[in-house]
Scaffold this motif. Structure first.
Motif, short mmCIF file in Angstrom:
data_model
loop_
_atom_site.label_atom_id
_atom_site.label_comp_id
_atom_site.label_asym_id
_atom_site.label_seq_id
_atom_site.Cartn_x
_atom_site.Cartn_y
_atom_site.Cartn_z
N PHE A 24 0.85 -1.20 0.00
CA PHE A 24 0.00 0.00 0.00
C PHE A 24 0.88 1.24 0.00
CE2 PHE A 24 -2.27 3.45 2.09
CZ PHE A 24 -3.53 3.39 1.52
N SER A 25 0.46 2.25 -0.73
CA SER A 25 1.20 3.51 -0.73
C SER A 25 0.27 4.63 -1.15
CB SER A 25 2.38 3.42 -1.70
OG SER A 25 3.14 4.61 -1.61
N GLU A 26 0.04 5.55 -0.25
CA GLU A 26 -0.82 6.68 -0.59
C GLU A 26 -0.46 7.88 0.27
OE1 GLU A 26 -5.55 6.80 -1.04
OE2 GLU A 26 -4.67 4.96 -1.86
N GLN A 27 -0.73 9.05 -0.27
CA GLN A 27 -0.56 10.29 0.48
C GLN A 27 -1.91 10.61 1.12
OE1 GLN A 27 2.45 12.03 0.61
NE2 GLN A 27 1.54 13.53 2.02
N SER A 28 -1.95 10.65 2.45
CA SER A 28 -3.19 11.07 3.11
C SER A 28 -3.18 12.60 3.21
CB SER A 28 -3.27 10.46 4.51
OG SER A 28 -2.41 11.16 5.39
N ASP A 29 -4.15 13.17 3.91
CA ASP A 29 -4.15 14.62 4.11
C ASP A 29 -2.98 15.06 5.00
OD1 ASP A 29 -6.40 14.83 2.60
OD2 ASP A 29 -7.78 14.88 4.30
N PHE A 30 -2.34 14.09 5.66
CA PHE A 30 -1.35 14.46 6.67
C PHE A 30 0.05 13.94 6.41
CE2 PHE A 30 -5.57 14.11 8.50
CZ PHE A 30 -5.73 15.39 9.03
N GLN A 31 0.13 12.81 5.70
CA GLN A 31 1.43 12.16 5.58
C GLN A 31 1.37 11.06 4.53
OE1 GLN A 31 1.88 10.81 9.66
NE2 GLN A 31 -0.24 10.05 9.64
N ARG A 32 2.57 10.58 4.16
CA ARG A 32 2.61 9.44 3.26
C ARG A 32 2.50 8.14 4.06
NH1 ARG A 32 6.49 7.72 -1.80
NH2 ARG A 32 6.08 5.49 -1.57
N VAL A 33 1.61 7.29 3.63
CA VAL A 33 1.30 6.04 4.35
C VAL A 33 1.71 4.85 3.47
CG1 VAL A 33 -0.53 4.68 5.44
CG2 VAL A 33 -0.64 7.19 5.48
N ASP A 34 2.58 3.99 3.99
CA ASP A 34 3.03 2.82 3.24
C ASP A 34 2.91 1.56 4.07
OD1 ASP A 34 5.03 5.18 2.11
OD2 ASP A 34 4.47 3.73 0.56
N VAL A 35 2.59 0.46 3.42
CA VAL A 35 2.62 -0.85 4.07
C VAL A 35 3.47 -1.78 3.21
CG1 VAL A 35 1.27 -2.82 4.90
CG2 VAL A 35 0.31 -0.51 5.03
N PHE A 36 4.38 -2.49 3.87
CA PHE A 36 5.25 -3.43 3.18
C PHE A 36 5.11 -4.82 3.80
CE2 PHE A 36 7.31 0.73 3.10
CZ PHE A 36 7.70 0.86 1.78
N GLU A 37 5.36 -5.80 2.97
CA GLU A 37 5.54 -7.17 3.48
C GLU A 37 7.04 -7.45 3.43
OE1 GLU A 37 3.08 -9.77 4.31
OE2 GLU A 37 4.94 -10.66 5.10
N SER A 38 7.67 -7.67 4.60
CA SER A 38 9.12 -7.87 4.63
C SER A 38 9.44 -9.30 5.07
CB SER A 38 9.77 -6.88 5.59
OG SER A 38 9.53 -7.28 6.93
N LYS A 109 -7.37 9.12 9.45
CA LYS A 109 -8.21 7.93 9.29
C LYS A 109 -7.55 6.87 8.41
CE LYS A 109 -13.00 6.62 8.17
NZ LYS A 109 -12.78 5.66 7.08
N MET A 110 -6.73 7.33 7.48
CA MET A 110 -6.08 6.37 6.59
C MET A 110 -5.19 5.38 7.36
SD MET A 110 -3.70 6.96 3.23
CE MET A 110 -4.84 7.96 2.29
N VAL A 111 -4.55 5.85 8.42
CA VAL A 111 -3.71 4.96 9.23
C VAL A 111 -4.55 3.85 9.85
CG1 VAL A 111 -2.17 4.82 11.23
CG2 VAL A 111 -2.02 6.79 9.69
N VAL A 112 -5.70 4.20 10.36
CA VAL A 112 -6.58 3.19 10.95
C VAL A 112 -7.08 2.23 9.86
CG1 VAL A 112 -8.75 2.80 12.19
CG2 VAL A 112 -7.26 4.71 12.83
N ASP A 113 -7.49 2.79 8.74
CA ASP A 113 -8.03 1.96 7.66
C ASP A 113 -7.01 0.94 7.15
OD1 ASP A 113 -10.45 3.25 7.83
OD2 ASP A 113 -10.04 4.64 6.17
N VAL A 114 -5.78 1.37 6.93
CA VAL A 114 -4.79 0.41 6.43
C VAL A 114 -4.41 -0.59 7.52
CG1 VAL A 114 -3.86 2.04 4.71
CG2 VAL A 114 -2.63 1.69 6.85
N SER A 115 -4.42 -0.16 8.77
CA SER A 115 -4.11 -1.10 9.86
C SER A 115 -5.19 -2.17 9.96
CB SER A 115 -3.97 -0.35 11.18
OG SER A 115 -2.91 0.57 11.12
N LEU A 116 -6.46 -1.75 9.82
CA LEU A 116 -7.55 -2.73 9.85
C LEU A 116 -7.41 -3.73 8.71
CD1 LEU A 116 -10.54 -0.38 10.78
CD2 LEU A 116 -9.67 -2.28 12.16
N LYS A 117 -6.94 -3.25 7.57
CA LYS A 117 -6.82 -4.13 6.41
C LYS A 117 -5.57 -5.02 6.47
CE LYS A 117 -7.00 -4.25 1.39
NZ LYS A 117 -7.14 -3.49 0.14
#
Lengths: 283, 283
Positions: A24-38, A109-117
């Motif tokens: 996942f990679s997106e710019q929210s209203d506040f910050q860039r949000v990324d999720v990686f599988e490492s 909210k994007m941080v919560v949404d990606v964490s839930l996913k």
């Protein structure tokens, strides 16, 4: 092919993690949000290119932010979490039957949404019925609160970007006002190793120290944060986190934890001289 | 141009340090020896591409390997250091007037030579008249010793390459024999974070635990070692490093230290649950 995530701990020191997938990679209203599988750390959430949580060592941070204050005051019922969008802090809080209500105030909210996913490991308890989720600025949220919370946990990013206002005297004064007489404030306090982190640690400690009658620092091993030597602040109107006979009562709860125990609770407040010197310095 | 030193903490996690100059590089009879001048950590010595010491955080390691046993037994007079070619361990030892004699057994003369040339910060005390430097294999050296040392410090590399024989039951038995009745063995014990380090920590602990009546583990924050969460083993024929009233006598010595104090001495033995679980596991 090889895919590597690299975080600059300073401009002269970098930590790199081999990544399988960029989920996942997106710019929210506040910050860039990324999720990686490492490969080494499982799934990881980064904000503005900085490690927030990963499946390998999130347990350390969440054990230490929650169980230290909860053992210091066995009567905590109402809790305010500022930040903490990944849900790990709430996950540890809801393990306590005595906790009646949790306000979690996450600006993004994007941080919560990606964490839930992507991160059920931390976000699994956000649906607990005692939790009220507010997508608001914690700095504004707390301004109207008075004598309401037994515990405030500032589970924030660094004091650059959206987290900045959570490191000001005005905010700490509002925390004081929002806390009950036995209230405790625990805040993410950076690290005593690299220059930039030291500066923020000292600034934040100095402000809290002049706001609260009791203010201490405790340390823990957080390998994926810069230097691995990380700090929380513990502040209260009177409750001491170490000289406190109630701590041992925590063991009667029978909670299973991977990092925290009542020995390391006390040990975490025993600091190296160079950290104590930083606390004693005037800026 | 940019020059970066990179160390593989695992095959999927790397730590990189920006380097100004590569000051020394040679293959000794035992290992590859390199010295770098870096921006963040000052001068650094690496062996086979692994960080041994640097000017920024060597004080942590050397405080914790020396002052913990010295405070646990105020009568230590004769000391054996195995490894420790950079001299930092000896530097801390010679600060004690009570210490009469130190045998330092370093297998690789090149490590001492480059430390004398490039790292006066650690090697400055190797010329102390109480120090006898032996360029020998510590495994052989100790075989003939009996009831001779009050303290043995195993200041070794990882159990791969020249350090390997320092992690065997035979070696620990020889340490036991070489120690006096109040003798203490402190050994570099790796880390509880990455799989390979965990394996070596558990193996070494298990062997020492079955050799010595008292065997404990203590932890410290060593940012430039993999994960920053590093361990020493403390073993003795009876002296306990925590339940020990003599520890506070250390404060009368008036030694100034940047990491160690008698609080963190006790705190360092208070371990997270996941580390205690590793100690209790049968392999």
């Amino acid at each position: 092919m090889e895919l590597w995530y690299t975080e600059e701990h300073t401009e002269n020191a970098r930590f790199s993690i081999k990544v399988d997938k960029h989920l996942f990679s997106e710019q929210s209203d506040f910050q860039r949000v990324d999720v990686f599988e490492s490969y080494e750390f499982g799934k990881m959430l980064t904000l503005d290119g900085l490690m927030m949580v990963n499946e390998k060592d999130e347990f350390v941070y969440h054990d230490m932010i929650v169980h230290v204050p909860l053992a210091s005051n066995p009567n905590i019922k109402n809790v305010l979490v500022i930040g903490g969008g990944d849900g790990g802090t709430v996950r540890e809080l809801v393990r306590y039957n005595r906790i009646e209500h949790i306000d979690m105030v996450e600006i993004d909210k994007m941080v919560v949404d990606v964490s839930l996913k992507y991160l059920p490991i931390t976000s699994s308890a956000l649906s607990d019925k005692r939790v009220d989720l507010h997508y608001k600025d914690g700095i504004e949220f707390i301004k109207t609160k008075e004598n309401e919370y037994d515990l405030i946990l500032v589970d924030s990013t660094d004091p650059i970007g959206p987290g900045e206002g959570l490191f000001t005297t005005e905010f700490y004064n509002n925390c004081y006002k929002a806390l009950t007489e036995d209230g405790i404030l625990v805040n993410q306090s950076e690290s005593p190793y690299y220059d930039r982190d030291i500066r923020e640690f000292k600034r934040s400690y100095k402000k809290i120290h002049s706001t609260f009658p009791v203010s201490k620092i405790y340390q823990f091993h957080m390998p994926t944060y810069p230097s691995g030597h990380w700090l929380f602040g513990f502040a209260s109107k009177g409750i001491d986190p170490v000289e406190n006979e109630k701590i041992n009562e925590w063991n009667k709860l029978g909670l299973k934890t991977k990092y925290y125990n009542t020995d390391i609770h006390r040990g975490a407040f025993m600091l190296p001289n160079f950290v104590k010197d930083m606390m004693n310095e005037n800026e």
